[in-house]
Design a protein around this motif. Structure first.
Motif, PDB file in Angstrom:
ATOM      1  N   SER A   1       0.833  -1.195   0.000  1.00 16.65           N
ATOM      2  CA  SER A   1       0.000   0.000   0.000  1.00 16.65           C
ATOM      3  C   SER A   1       0.869   1.246   0.000  1.00 16.65           C
ATOM      4  N   PRO A   2       0.377   2.329  -0.605  1.00 20.39           N
ATOM      5  CA  PRO A   2       1.130   3.582  -0.568  1.00 20.39           C
ATOM      6  C   PRO A   2       1.097   4.161   0.840  1.00 20.39           C
ATOM      7  N   PRO A   3       2.015   5.074   1.151  1.00 24.09           N
ATOM      8  CA  PRO A   3       1.973   5.712   2.473  1.00 24.09           C
ATOM      9  C   PRO A   3       0.704   6.536   2.636  1.00 24.09           C
ATOM     10  N   PRO A   4       0.353   6.886   3.882  1.00 26.64           N
ATOM     11  CA  PRO A   4      -0.932   7.542   4.149  1.00 26.64           C
ATOM     12  C   PRO A   4      -1.205   8.791   3.312  1.00 26.64           C
ATOM     13  N   LEU A   5      -0.206   9.664   3.138  1.00 28.98           N
ATOM     14  CA  LEU A   5      -0.452  10.901   2.397  1.00 28.98           C
ATOM     15  C   LEU A   5      -0.748  10.617   0.935  1.00 28.98           C
ATOM     16  N   ALA A   6       0.010   9.716   0.327  1.00 27.21           N
ATOM     17  CA  ALA A   6      -0.218   9.386  -1.082  1.00 27.21           C
ATOM     18  C   ALA A   6      -1.570   8.704  -1.263  1.00 27.21           C
ATOM     19  N   HIS A   7      -1.929   7.838  -0.321  1.00 26.32           N
ATOM     20  CA  HIS A   7      -3.241   7.172  -0.365  1.00 26.32           C
ATOM     21  C   HIS A   7      -4.361   8.202  -0.321  1.00 26.32           C
ATOM     22  N   ALA A   8      -4.266   9.140   0.624  1.00 22.50           N
ATOM     23  CA  ALA A   8      -5.301  10.168   0.768  1.00 22.50           C
ATOM     24  C   ALA A   8      -5.335  11.096  -0.436  1.00 22.50           C
ATOM     25  N   ALA A   9      -4.168  11.486  -0.927  1.00 23.60           N
ATOM     26  CA  ALA A   9      -4.111  12.408  -2.061  1.00 23.60           C
ATOM     27  C   ALA A   9      -4.663  11.762  -3.328  1.00 23.60           C
ATOM     28  N   SER A  10      -4.436  10.472  -3.500  1.00 27.24           N
ATOM     29  CA  SER A  10      -4.971   9.773  -4.679  1.00 27.24           C
ATOM     30  C   SER A  10      -6.490   9.760  -4.656  1.00 27.24           C
ATOM     31  N   HIS A  11      -7.076   9.410  -3.512  1.00 21.03           N
ATOM     32  CA  HIS A  11      -8.531   9.443  -3.376  1.00 21.03           C
ATOM     33  C   HIS A  11      -9.061  10.859  -3.613  1.00 21.03           C
ATOM     34  N   THR A  12      -8.375  11.832  -3.049  1.00 22.88           N
ATOM     35  CA  THR A  12      -8.820  13.223  -3.138  1.00 22.88           C
ATOM     36  C   THR A  12      -8.785  13.723  -4.571  1.00 22.88           C
ATOM     37  N   LEU A  13      -7.703  13.452  -5.266  1.00 21.51           N
ATOM     38  CA  LEU A  13      -7.564  13.902  -6.649  1.00 21.51           C
ATOM     39  C   LEU A  13      -8.644  13.278  -7.523  1.00 21.51           C
TER      40      LEU A  13
END
Length: 332
Positions: free
Chosen positions: A246-258
Motif C-alpha cells: 500500500s502507498p503511504p498515508p499521504l499518497a493514499h489520501a491524495a490519490s482518493h482526493t484527486l
C-alpha cells in the motif's frame, strides 16, 4: 464519509464571491474566540481532526492560532490540516499581514495544502522549475517543520521537463487527438521520511496529472482539503495501510482526493453544459450584469448530486498517484 463535523464560519455571505456581488459579514477575531470558548465550556470542543481554510485577516488568524495550540496541547495526536488560503494567480485574497501569521502556524500542521502561488508567498521562493521546488519544499519541511505538503494545481508545463516519463499524461487521447501539456495540472504530495532506508532523501514525493476542465469553479480548494483530511489515516502497525503493498498515508489520501475532486468537477461541468451556462467573457459580463451570476449558479459544485462519489471506498477505482523516483537527485 462518516464524520460528525462542527462548523465555525469565518464569513457569513449571501453567496460565494465568484458571483461578483455578495453581501454579509466577516466573523471578527473576538467573535471567533467567543465561539471557541463557548464550545469548550459546552464540552463539544474535542475534535480528532481539524481543518482551517479561509480566514480574512491576521487578527482572526491569531484567534485560530490560539485555538490550535490549545487543542494540540490537550490532544497531541490531533490531525490538523492547514489550508493557507492566501490567493491565486499572483494575487492575494487576504491582508498581507496574514502571510507572517500563517508562517507562525505552519509547525502546528499535520498537513498543509497550498497552491503554487501560496507556496511562493510562504517560502519566498519563486517557483520556476524543479530546482526551485526543491528549495521551497526544503524550507517547508526543514525550517517550518511541516511533515506533509500537498501542492495542487501546478501547471504541468512548469515541471514537465523534469518529470519521469511514466508520470507524464498520454499526449494522445483515445479518439486520436493530441493533448497539449498546457491543458494539464500536476499535484504533488511530499511526506518527510522517518528513517534513512530511502537513500537518505528528505521526503518521498508522489505525483499525479489531471486534465483541466474548462471553466471557473468556486470552492474546489475547500473540497480538496476536506477530502484529503477525511481520507488521511496516520500509519501504524494496526492499520491496513502499513502493508508494503500500500502507498503511504499521504499518497493514499491524495490519490482518493484527486480522483474524487475530478469526479465532482466532471459532474458539475456536464450539468452546466445541459443548462447552457454562459461562457466566460468579461466584455459581455460587463454589459449584462446577470450573465456572470447565471454562469456561477450553473457551475455550483454538485456536492449533493455527487454523494455516491464521496461514499466510494474501493481503492481499485482510484487513479493512483505514483512515486517520483529520483525527485531529490542533484538537489543541494
Amino acid at each position: 464519509m462518516g464524520y460528525d463535523v462542527d462548523v465555525v464560519n469565518t464569513v457569513n455571505f449571501s453567496n460565494h464571491t465568484g458571483y461578483g456581488h455578495f453581501g454579509g459579514t466577516r466573523t471578527s477575531a473576538g467573535e471567533l474566540a467567543h465561539i471557541f470558548d463557548s464550545m469548550q465550556q459546552s464540552g463539544v470542543l474535542v475534535p480528532n481532526r481539524l481543518l482551517t481554510g479561509y480566514i480574512p485577516n491576521a487578527e482572526s488568524l491569531g484567534s485560530v492560532h490560539e485555538l490550535v495550540k490549545k487543542l494540540k496541547m490537550s490532544n497531541p495526536n490531533l490531525i490538523y490540516l492547514l489550508d493557507p488560503v492566501l490567493g491565486d494567480s499572483g494575487k492575494l485574497y487576504v491582508s498581507e499581514d496574514c502571510v507572517s501569521a500563517y508562517r507562525q502556524m505552519l509547525p502546528l500542521a499535520t498537513i498543509i495544502t497550498p497552491n503554487w502561488f501560496e507556496v511562493e508567498v510562504l517560502t519566498e521562493v519563486s517557483l520556476t522549475g524543479l530546482a526551485s521546488l526543491h528549495a521551497a519544499l526544503r524550507k517547508l519541511h526543514d525550517i517550518y517543520c511541516v511533515r506533509n505538503v500537498v501542492i495542487s494545481s501546478i501547471p504541468l508545463s512548469k515541471l514537465s521537463a523534469s518529470l519521469p516519463s511514466y508520470l507524464l499524461p498520454p499526449m494522445q487521447s483515445s479518439n486520436g487527438s493530441i493533448h497539449d501539456e498546457q491543458s494539464y495540472l500536476i499535484c504533488i504530495a511530499s511526506s518527510v521520511n522517518d528513517n534513512d532506508n530511502l537513500g537518505g532523501s528528505l521526503s518521498t514525493v508522489y505525483a499525479g496529472c489531471v486534465e483541466l476542465i474548462p471553466g471557473y469553479f468556486s470552492g474546489v480548494g475547500d473540497l480538496f482539503s476536506a477530502l484529503l483530511l477525511g481520507h488521511y489515516t496516520p500509519q501504524n502497525s494496526a492499520s491496513p495501510l502499513s502493508s508494503t503493498k500500500s502507498p503511504p498515508p499521504l499518497a493514499h489520501a491524495a490519490s482518493h482526493t484527486l480522483s474524487k475532486t475530478r469526479a465532482i468537477l466532471t459532474l458539475t461541468h456536464e450539468s452546466a453544459l445541459t443548462l447552457s451556462v454562459p461562457s466566460t467573457d468579461d466584455e459581455l459580463d460587463a454589459s449584462e450584469p446577470d450573465r456572470k451570476c447565471r454562469r456561477m449558479k450553473g457551475r455550483e459544485l454538485r456536492i449533493i448530486q455527487g454523494q455516491d462519489v464521496f461514499r466510494r471506498k474501493e481503492w481499485d477505482r482510484v487513479e493512483k498517484m505514483h512515486v517520483w523516483e529520483g525527485f531529490w537527485n542533484d538537489s543541494t
